[in-house]
Design a protein around this motif. Structure first.
Motif, PDB file in Angstrom:
ATOM      1  N   ILE A 215     -44.378 -27.428  25.159  1.00  0.00           N
ATOM      2  CA  ILE A 215     -43.509 -28.621  25.015  1.00  0.00           C
ATOM      3  C   ILE A 215     -42.795 -28.525  23.871  1.00  0.00           C
ATOM      4  N   LYS A 216     -42.976 -27.809  22.778  1.00  0.00           N
ATOM      5  CA  LYS A 216     -42.150 -27.618  21.706  1.00  0.00           C
ATOM      6  C   LYS A 216     -41.249 -26.887  22.023  1.00  0.00           C
ATOM      7  N   ILE A 217     -41.524 -25.529  22.705  1.00  0.00           N
ATOM      8  CA  ILE A 217     -40.696 -24.564  23.170  1.00  0.00           C
ATOM      9  C   ILE A 217     -39.498 -25.341  23.972  1.00  0.00           C
ATOM     10  N   ILE A 218     -39.829 -26.151  24.977  1.00  0.00           N
ATOM     11  CA  ILE A 218     -38.903 -26.740  25.936  1.00  0.00           C
ATOM     12  C   ILE A 218     -37.766 -27.842  24.951  1.00  0.00           C
ATOM     13  N   SER A 219     -38.641 -28.603  24.176  1.00  0.00           N
ATOM     14  CA  SER A 219     -38.013 -29.400  23.353  1.00  0.00           C
ATOM     15  C   SER A 219     -36.915 -28.774  22.501  1.00  0.00           C
ATOM     16  N   GLN A 220     -37.080 -27.708  22.000  1.00  0.00           N
ATOM     17  CA  GLN A 220     -36.166 -26.907  21.172  1.00  0.00           C
ATOM     18  C   GLN A 220     -34.818 -26.258  22.013  1.00  0.00           C
ATOM     19  N   CYS A 221     -35.336 -26.250  23.188  1.00  0.00           N
ATOM     20  CA  CYS A 221     -34.427 -25.443  24.026  1.00  0.00           C
ATOM     21  C   CYS A 221     -33.550 -26.434  24.909  1.00  0.00           C
ATOM     22  N   LEU A 222     -33.921 -27.710  24.995  1.00  0.00           N
ATOM     23  CA  LEU A 222     -33.058 -28.723  25.890  1.00  0.00           C
ATOM     24  C   LEU A 222     -31.970 -28.657  25.726  1.00  0.00           C
ATOM     25  N   PRO A 223     -31.376 -28.765  24.425  1.00  0.00           N
ATOM     26  CA  PRO A 223     -29.631 -28.991  24.360  1.00  0.00           C
ATOM     27  C   PRO A 223     -29.103 -27.873  24.743  1.00  0.00           C
ATOM     28  N   TYR A 224     -29.670 -26.662  25.083  1.00  0.00           N
ATOM     29  CA  TYR A 224     -28.880 -25.444  25.691  1.00  0.00           C
ATOM     30  C   TYR A 224     -28.948 -25.574  26.949  1.00  0.00           C
ATOM     31  N   ILE A 225     -30.102 -25.983  27.743  1.00  0.00           N
ATOM     32  CA  ILE A 225     -29.891 -26.038  29.192  1.00  0.00           C
ATOM     33  C   ILE A 225     -29.933 -27.460  29.924  1.00  0.00           C
ATOM     34  N   GLY A 226     -30.005 -28.418  29.032  1.00  0.00           N
ATOM     35  CA  GLY A 226     -29.994 -29.835  29.501  1.00  0.00           C
ATOM     36  C   GLY A 226     -31.145 -30.374  30.014  1.00  0.00           C
ATOM     37  N   TYR A 227     -31.197 -31.621  30.400  1.00  0.00           N
ATOM     38  CA  TYR A 227     -32.423 -32.413  30.828  1.00  0.00           C
ATOM     39  C   TYR A 227     -33.082 -31.842  32.239  1.00  0.00           C
ATOM     40  N   PRO A 228     -32.194 -31.789  33.459  1.00  0.00           N
ATOM     41  CA  PRO A 228     -32.820 -31.380  34.747  1.00  0.00           C
ATOM     42  C   PRO A 228     -33.812 -30.237  34.558  1.00  0.00           C
ATOM     43  N   GLN A 229     -33.373 -29.135  33.966  1.00  0.00           N
ATOM     44  CA  GLN A 229     -34.019 -27.743  33.671  1.00  0.00           C
ATOM     45  C   GLN A 229     -35.239 -28.153  33.093  1.00  0.00           C
ATOM     46  N   SER A 230     -34.957 -28.975  31.845  1.00  0.00           N
ATOM     47  CA  SER A 230     -35.991 -29.013  31.066  1.00  0.00           C
ATOM     48  C   SER A 230     -37.265 -29.965  31.624  1.00  0.00           C
ATOM     49  N   LEU A 231     -36.811 -30.858  32.530  1.00  0.00           N
ATOM     50  CA  LEU A 231     -37.751 -31.701  33.148  1.00  0.00           C
ATOM     51  C   LEU A 231     -38.571 -30.937  34.300  1.00  0.00           C
ATOM     52  N   ASN A 232     -37.740 -30.234  34.915  1.00  0.00           N
ATOM     53  CA  ASN A 232     -38.404 -29.219  35.631  1.00  0.00           C
ATOM     54  C   ASN A 232     -39.678 -28.219  34.845  1.00  0.00           C
ATOM     55  N   ALA A 233     -39.096 -27.599  33.606  1.00  0.00           N
ATOM     56  CA  ALA A 233     -39.992 -27.012  33.011  1.00  0.00           C
ATOM     57  C   ALA A 233     -41.375 -27.845  32.648  1.00  0.00           C
ATOM     58  N   LEU A 234     -41.048 -29.096  32.250  1.00  0.00           N
ATOM     59  CA  LEU A 234     -42.050 -29.649  31.693  1.00  0.00           C
ATOM     60  C   LEU A 234     -43.075 -29.968  32.946  1.00  0.00           C
ATOM     61  N   ARG A 235     -42.541 -30.176  33.900  1.00  0.00           N
ATOM     62  CA  ARG A 235     -43.542 -30.357  35.335  1.00  0.00           C
ATOM     63  C   ARG A 235     -44.213 -29.182  35.650  1.00  0.00           C
ATOM     64  N   CYS A 236     -43.703 -27.844  35.469  1.00  0.00           N
ATOM     65  CA  CYS A 236     -44.366 -26.797  35.637  1.00  0.00           C
ATOM     66  C   CYS A 236     -45.499 -26.477  34.554  1.00  0.00           C
ATOM     67  N   VAL A 237     -45.424 -27.212  33.343  1.00  0.00           N
ATOM     68  CA  VAL A 237     -46.304 -26.784  32.442  1.00  0.00           C
ATOM     69  C   VAL A 237     -47.218 -27.717  32.666  1.00  0.00           C
ATOM     70  N   GLU A 238     -46.999 -28.846  33.104  1.00  0.00           N
ATOM     71  CA  GLU A 238     -48.250 -29.854  33.421  1.00  0.00           C
ATOM     72  C   GLU A 238     -49.215 -29.212  34.598  1.00  0.00           C
ATOM     73  N   GLU A 239     -48.448 -28.584  35.493  1.00  0.00           N
ATOM     74  CA  GLU A 239     -49.270 -27.996  36.431  1.00  0.00           C
ATOM     75  C   GLU A 239     -49.936 -26.605  36.076  1.00  0.00           C
TER      76      GLU A 239
END
Length: 245
Positions: A215-239
């Protein structure tokens, strides 16, 4: 806390003149809110961002960030290893500009190329070594994965073991934890790879890089890929976290 002038000494300056409203808010978001969100060290943060920019094809921002990453302690060898490994996940068609940009930047910084070889395998043993790397990262179920699947596509699984893992994951310069972290970044940034992203999130967790780290990694990279890709990544991490229980 980041200092804008030290972090981006020249590259942002034109935007402060042409787009002052935008750059004020973007810089505040990235350099203050995002950068100070968690306790991720700068070196890991910059490795993740470098990998993410390759994954999302952000070549212009990559050229801005690369000297910042080097200043933060990411080594020339580590940068090269990130670029090399990205070929397995993005293809040379998308990575070649980043390899040229990296070489240009290292040359400007006075780094002598080529760097010392990080290879530990030969053409003869890369398959065996790649299989072992898969087992070390994913578990014993990968021992025979290279020869599984339908006969007409089985060669792809063999290439995955020999090329992706035997040629890249066996190299020195980055360890398995770092390689799985950057792979997570490649996949989350390019999108459309959610099954593979979940699998590599599981691998990260298996190696000890838990849900909170990802989640820390996703948070730091969010400005570079935007919210949709970041939210998808969060869902994959939860799975992945659910699968890893």
């Amino acid at each position: 806390m980041y200092n804008h002038d030290k972090t981006f000494p020249n590259d942002r300056l034109p935007l402060t003149q042409t787009d002052p409203d935008f750059i004020e808010r973007f810089d505040h978001f990235v350099l203050h809110e995002v950068a100070n969100q968690d306790d991720l060290d700068d070196r890991t943060r910059m490795m993740a961002i470098v990998a993410t920019l390759i994954g999302c094809q952000g070549i212009d921002e990559f050229q801005v960030i690369l000297p910042v990453a080097l200043h933060a302690g990411v080594t020339s060898v580590e940068v090269k290893e990130i670029v090399y490994q990205s070929v397995a996940y993005l293809g040379i068609g998308r990575v070649l500009p980043f390899l040229h940009a990296t070489n240009d930047m290292l040359t400007v910084q006075g780094v002598e190329l080529p760097l010392p070889s990080q290879s530990t395998t030969t053409i003869a043993n890369r398959l065996t070594a790649g299989i072992q790397a898969q087992v070390d990262i994913f578990g014993n179920q990968m021992q025979d994965f290279w020869k599984s699947g339908a006969e007409e596509t089985r060669h792809i699984n063999e290439w995955l073991a020999a090329n992706c893992f035997g040629d890249y994951y066996t190299r020195t310069g980055l360890d398995h934890l770092q390689r799985e972290m950057i792979t997570f970044c490649f996949l989350s940034a390019q999108g459309g790879c959610e099954p593979q992203l979940t699998s590599h999130a599981v691998a990260n967790i298996r190696l000890g890089q838990d849900k909170h780290f990802l989640i820390k990694i996703i948070s730091q990279c969010l400005p570079y890929i935007g919210y949709p890709q970041s939210l998808n990544a969060l869902r994959c991490v939860e799975e992945a976290a659910q699968q890893s229980k």
